[in-house]
Write an enzyme that holds these catalytic residues in place. Structure first.
Site, PDB file in Angstrom:
ATOM      1  N   ASP A  21      -1.892   9.969   0.658  1.00 43.52           N
ATOM      2  CA  ASP A  21      -0.532   9.514   0.968  1.00 43.52           C
ATOM      3  C   ASP A  21       0.102  10.394   2.043  1.00 43.52           C
ATOM      4  O   ASP A  21      -0.200  11.590   2.130  1.00 43.52           O
ATOM      5  CB  ASP A  21       0.299   9.545  -0.325  1.00 43.52           C
ATOM      6  CG  ASP A  21       1.573   8.722  -0.209  1.00 43.52           C
ATOM      7  OD1 ASP A  21       1.718   7.972   0.783  1.00 43.52           O
ATOM      8  OD2 ASP A  21       2.423   8.837  -1.101  1.00 43.52           O
ATOM      9  N   ARG A  25       4.729   9.315   7.112  1.00 43.49           N
ATOM     10  CA  ARG A  25       5.661  10.439   7.293  1.00 43.49           C
ATOM     11  C   ARG A  25       5.130  11.452   8.300  1.00 43.49           C
ATOM     12  O   ARG A  25       5.879  12.020   9.091  1.00 43.49           O
ATOM     13  CB  ARG A  25       5.934  11.118   5.936  1.00 43.49           C
ATOM     14  CG  ARG A  25       7.032  10.424   5.147  1.00 43.49           C
ATOM     15  CD  ARG A  25       7.007  10.810   3.705  1.00 43.49           C
ATOM     16  NE  ARG A  25       5.907  10.147   3.020  1.00 43.49           N
ATOM     17  CZ  ARG A  25       5.474  10.482   1.813  1.00 43.49           C
ATOM     18  NH1 ARG A  25       6.027  11.489   1.178  1.00 43.49           N
ATOM     19  NH2 ARG A  25       4.484   9.823   1.250  1.00 43.49           N
ATOM     20  N   ARG A  34       3.528   4.692  13.071  1.00 48.58           N
ATOM     21  CA  ARG A  34       2.784   4.848  11.821  1.00 48.58           C
ATOM     22  C   ARG A  34       1.272   4.745  12.031  1.00 48.58           C
ATOM     23  O   ARG A  34       0.488   5.438  11.381  1.00 48.58           O
ATOM     24  CB  ARG A  34       3.234   3.777  10.800  1.00 48.58           C
ATOM     25  CG  ARG A  34       4.674   3.941  10.338  1.00 48.58           C
ATOM     26  CD  ARG A  34       5.054   2.809   9.368  1.00 48.58           C
ATOM     27  NE  ARG A  34       4.196   2.804   8.198  1.00 48.58           N
ATOM     28  CZ  ARG A  34       4.361   3.603   7.136  1.00 48.58           C
ATOM     29  NH1 ARG A  34       5.374   4.444   7.103  1.00 48.58           N
ATOM     30  NH2 ARG A  34       3.542   3.533   6.117  1.00 48.58           N
ATOM     31  N   HIS A  38      -2.157   6.847  10.497  1.00 47.72           N
ATOM     32  CA  HIS A  38      -3.359   6.310   9.846  1.00 47.72           C
ATOM     33  C   HIS A  38      -4.612   6.769  10.596  1.00 47.72           C
ATOM     34  O   HIS A  38      -5.609   7.139   9.999  1.00 47.72           O
ATOM     35  CB  HIS A  38      -3.301   4.776   9.793  1.00 47.72           C
ATOM     36  CG  HIS A  38      -2.195   4.256   8.921  1.00 47.72           C
ATOM     37  ND1 HIS A  38      -1.944   4.761   7.667  1.00 47.72           N
ATOM     38  CD2 HIS A  38      -1.265   3.278   9.119  1.00 47.72           C
ATOM     39  CE1 HIS A  38      -0.916   4.116   7.124  1.00 47.72           C
ATOM     40  NE2 HIS A  38      -0.482   3.218   7.995  1.00 47.72           N
ATOM     41  N   SER A  66      -4.255  -0.628  -1.166  1.00 46.08           N
ATOM     42  CA  SER A  66      -3.947  -1.184  -2.492  1.00 46.08           C
ATOM     43  C   SER A  66      -3.619  -2.677  -2.392  1.00 46.08           C
ATOM     44  O   SER A  66      -3.317  -3.185  -1.303  1.00 46.08           O
ATOM     45  CB  SER A  66      -2.749  -0.448  -3.106  1.00 46.08           C
ATOM     46  OG  SER A  66      -1.567  -0.803  -2.422  1.00 46.08           O
ATOM     47  N   TRP A  70      -0.862  -5.127   0.934  1.00 41.58           N
ATOM     48  CA  TRP A  70      -0.838  -6.399   1.691  1.00 41.58           C
ATOM     49  C   TRP A  70       0.595  -6.784   2.057  1.00 41.58           C
ATOM     50  O   TRP A  70       0.809  -7.575   2.972  1.00 41.58           O
ATOM     51  CB  TRP A  70      -1.470  -7.535   0.870  1.00 41.58           C
ATOM     52  CG  TRP A  70      -2.948  -7.447   0.678  1.00 41.58           C
ATOM     53  CD1 TRP A  70      -3.610  -7.222  -0.490  1.00 41.58           C
ATOM     54  CD2 TRP A  70      -3.976  -7.592   1.683  1.00 41.58           C
ATOM     55  NE1 TRP A  70      -4.964  -7.217  -0.278  1.00 41.58           N
ATOM     56  CE2 TRP A  70      -5.223  -7.447   1.045  1.00 41.58           C
ATOM     57  CE3 TRP A  70      -3.952  -7.832   3.062  1.00 41.58           C
ATOM     58  CZ2 TRP A  70      -6.439  -7.522   1.725  1.00 41.58           C
ATOM     59  CZ3 TRP A  70      -5.158  -7.911   3.748  1.00 41.58           C
ATOM     60  CH2 TRP A  70      -6.382  -7.756   3.079  1.00 41.58           C
ATOM     61  N   ARG A  72       2.802  -4.909   3.375  1.00 44.10           N
ATOM     62  CA  ARG A  72       3.318  -4.180   4.554  1.00 44.10           C
ATOM     63  C   ARG A  72       3.380  -5.136   5.754  1.00 44.10           C
ATOM     64  O   ARG A  72       2.752  -6.203   5.732  1.00 44.10           O
ATOM     65  CB  ARG A  72       2.386  -3.002   4.871  1.00 44.10           C
ATOM     66  CG  ARG A  72       2.495  -1.930   3.806  1.00 44.10           C
ATOM     67  CD  ARG A  72       1.897  -0.632   4.245  1.00 44.10           C
ATOM     68  NE  ARG A  72       2.154   0.374   3.215  1.00 44.10           N
ATOM     69  CZ  ARG A  72       1.931   1.662   3.339  1.00 44.10           C
ATOM     70  NH1 ARG A  72       1.437   2.139   4.463  1.00 44.10           N
ATOM     71  NH2 ARG A  72       2.209   2.494   2.370  1.00 44.10           N
ATOM     72  N   LEU A 132     -23.710  12.386  -2.707  1.00 45.56           N
ATOM     73  CA  LEU A 132     -22.374  11.943  -3.135  1.00 45.56           C
ATOM     74  C   LEU A 132     -22.230  10.424  -3.122  1.00 45.56           C
ATOM     75  O   LEU A 132     -22.627   9.769  -2.159  1.00 45.56           O
ATOM     76  CB  LEU A 132     -21.345  12.542  -2.150  1.00 45.56           C
ATOM     77  CG  LEU A 132     -19.905  12.073  -2.284  1.00 45.56           C
ATOM     78  CD1 LEU A 132     -19.262  12.691  -3.518  1.00 45.56           C
ATOM     79  CD2 LEU A 132     -19.093  12.446  -1.041  1.00 45.56           C
ATOM     80  N   ARG A 189      -3.156  13.744  -5.398  1.00 46.01           N
ATOM     81  CA  ARG A 189      -2.274  12.926  -4.549  1.00 46.01           C
ATOM     82  C   ARG A 189      -1.603  13.839  -3.543  1.00 46.01           C
ATOM     83  O   ARG A 189      -1.016  14.862  -3.903  1.00 46.01           O
ATOM     84  CB  ARG A 189      -1.215  12.183  -5.360  1.00 46.01           C
ATOM     85  CG  ARG A 189      -0.359  11.281  -4.456  1.00 46.01           C
ATOM     86  CD  ARG A 189       0.564  10.353  -5.200  1.00 46.01           C
ATOM     87  NE  ARG A 189       1.167   9.388  -4.275  1.00 46.01           N
ATOM     88  CZ  ARG A 189       1.439   8.133  -4.545  1.00 46.01           C
ATOM     89  NH1 ARG A 189       1.181   7.655  -5.738  1.00 46.01           N
ATOM     90  NH2 ARG A 189       1.991   7.334  -3.641  1.00 46.01           N
ATOM     91  N   GLU A 208      -7.277  15.396 -14.905  1.00 45.65           N
ATOM     92  CA  GLU A 208      -6.299  16.415 -14.532  1.00 45.65           C
ATOM     93  C   GLU A 208      -5.647  15.957 -13.229  1.00 45.65           C
ATOM     94  O   GLU A 208      -6.339  15.491 -12.321  1.00 45.65           O
ATOM     95  CB  GLU A 208      -7.005  17.768 -14.307  1.00 45.65           C
ATOM     96  CG  GLU A 208      -7.679  18.316 -15.540  1.00 45.65           C
ATOM     97  CD  GLU A 208      -6.686  18.685 -16.636  1.00 45.65           C
ATOM     98  OE1 GLU A 208      -5.568  19.125 -16.312  1.00 45.65           O
ATOM     99  OE2 GLU A 208      -7.042  18.520 -17.819  1.00 45.65           O
TER     100      GLU A 208
HETATM  101  C1  FPP Z   1      -0.835   6.112   2.739  1.00 44.25           C
HETATM  102  O1  FPP Z   1       0.051   6.630   3.685  1.00 44.25           O
HETATM  103  C2  FPP Z   1      -2.087   5.724   3.320  1.00 44.25           C
HETATM  104  C3  FPP Z   1      -2.569   4.448   3.369  1.00 44.25           C
HETATM  105  C4  FPP Z   1      -1.827   3.297   2.840  1.00 44.25           C
HETATM  106  C5  FPP Z   1      -3.842   4.118   3.976  1.00 44.25           C
HETATM  107  C6  FPP Z   1      -4.919   5.157   3.925  1.00 44.25           C
HETATM  108  C7  FPP Z   1      -5.763   4.990   5.127  1.00 44.25           C
HETATM  109  C8  FPP Z   1      -6.380   5.981   5.799  1.00 44.25           C
HETATM  110  C9  FPP Z   1      -6.367   7.367   5.343  1.00 44.25           C
HETATM  111  C10 FPP Z   1      -7.108   5.738   7.074  1.00 44.25           C
HETATM  112  C11 FPP Z   1      -8.228   4.774   7.011  1.00 44.25           C
HETATM  113  C12 FPP Z   1      -9.117   4.923   5.855  1.00 44.25           C
HETATM  114  C13 FPP Z   1     -10.440   4.736   5.869  1.00 44.25           C
HETATM  115  C14 FPP Z   1     -11.205   4.825   4.582  1.00 44.25           C
HETATM  116  C15 FPP Z   1     -11.185   4.446   7.095  1.00 44.25           C
HETATM  117  P1  FPP Z   1       1.429   5.888   3.896  1.00 44.25           P
HETATM  118  O2  FPP Z   1       1.282   4.965   5.043  1.00 44.25           O
HETATM  119  O3  FPP Z   1       1.860   5.220   2.628  1.00 44.25           O
HETATM  120  O4  FPP Z   1       2.361   7.092   4.248  1.00 44.25           O
HETATM  121  P2  FPP Z   1       3.942   7.199   3.977  1.00 44.25           P
HETATM  122  O5  FPP Z   1       4.130   7.154   2.495  1.00 44.25           O
HETATM  123  O6  FPP Z   1       4.280   8.550   4.553  1.00 44.25           O
HETATM  124  O7  FPP Z   1       4.606   6.080   4.700  1.00 44.25           O
END
Ligand code: FPP
Length: 246
Positions: A21, A25, A34, A38, A66, A70, A72, A132, A189, A208
């Site tokens: 997460d 931000r 944003r 990513h 998640s 969808w 967003r 892994l 997290r 944990e």
């Molecule tokens: C949460 O940050 C992150 C996501 C919803 C997507 C996670 C994706 C990646 C780490 C990159 C691509 C992944 C792979 C496996 C190739 P957020 O956007 O909710 O952040 P915020 O809460 O600060 O807005």
């Protein structure tokens, strides 16, 4: 202090799950869109995978998208799907070098065709690796998974393949997306939020929890070392008393 040297390789969590997460931000803090957060987050994914493989952890599960994601804006969903495809193409070498087996959990059939095809290809190319097990949770929601499980079990009961008395925890487990995986030992997290957000609700029964303020794009190997060291300092009692554990 060198935390890595303090990690007990005989007491590693078998299954580490991460809610990645803070990409948005992180981008905002840098004055970027944003999407840039990513993109930067993919470097952190590589670090976490390499680090888990180097330590000898058996299962790493990453919450990449998640069922709720969808909702967003379409442009952000498209960016994430494109990033998934480009990362799979780019990181196949990292996965092979580290002997990683790729898998997925979630409603994979709801992803764009291109993403499904790329996932199938990388899953097939890495299936004989021995290290892994990396599982990407994509279009994943724990409630959806539990509903799917209940439906599948009901159909078996209706068709006389299963009796209600045979429905126990192992039976439920075997119908989840995570059927062949151990329960989560350590749930991490990032970004300072302290919630579970519909991730592996059944599988974290005795996990944990480790929360860190680090935003996902800034997450590096030493952060995972810190989390594992912290995990190893805890006493896991599974409902028993402290004396029983010792
Ligand atoms: C949460 O940050 C992150 C996501 C919803 C997507 C996670 C994706 C990646 C780490 C990159 C691509 C992944 C792979 C496996 C190739 P957020 O956007 O909710 O952040 P915020 O809460 O600060 O807005």
């Amino acid at each position: 202090m060198d935390i890595l040297a303090q990690i007990d390789k005989d007491k590693l969590p078998q299954h580490v799950a991460i809610i990645m997460d803070g990409n948005g931000r992180w981008a905002k803090k840098q004055g970027l869109l944003r999407a840039a957060g990513h993109k930067k987050g993919t470097r952190a994914v590589r670090e976490a995978v390499e680090c888990a493989a180097e330590l000898g952890i058996k299962h790493l599960t990453l919450y990449a998208f998640s069922t709720e994601n969808w909702n967003r804006p379409k442009a952000e969903v498209d960016t994430l799907m494109k990033l998934l495809v480009s990362s799979l193409k780019k990181e196949i070498a990292t996965l092979q070098d580290n002997d990683v087996v790729l898998g997925t959990i979630g409603a994979i059939n709801t992803l764009p065709d291109k993403a499904q095809r790329e996932l199938e290809e990388v899953i097939s190319k890495t299936q004989n690796n021995k290290g892994l097990k990396l599982t990407l949770a994509l279009s994943y929601g724990s409630r959806e998974e539990i509903v799917k499980t209940v439906q599948e079990i009901c159909i078996k009961v209706k068709n006389n393949l299963l009796s209600p008395a045979e429905i126990d925890e192992d039976c439920v487990n075997s119908h989840l997306y995570t059927a062949n995986m151990p329960d989560v030992d350590l749930l991490i997290r990032t970004s300072g939020e302290q919630r579970v957000s519909n991730f592996l609700l059944w599988q974290i029964a005795y996990a944990e929890f480790y929360f860190t303020d680090i935003l996902w794009p800034d997450f590096r190997k030493h952060h995972l070392h810190d989390a594992i060291y912290n995990y190893q300092k805890r006493e896991r009692r599974f409902g028993k008393t402290s004396e029983q554990i010792k």
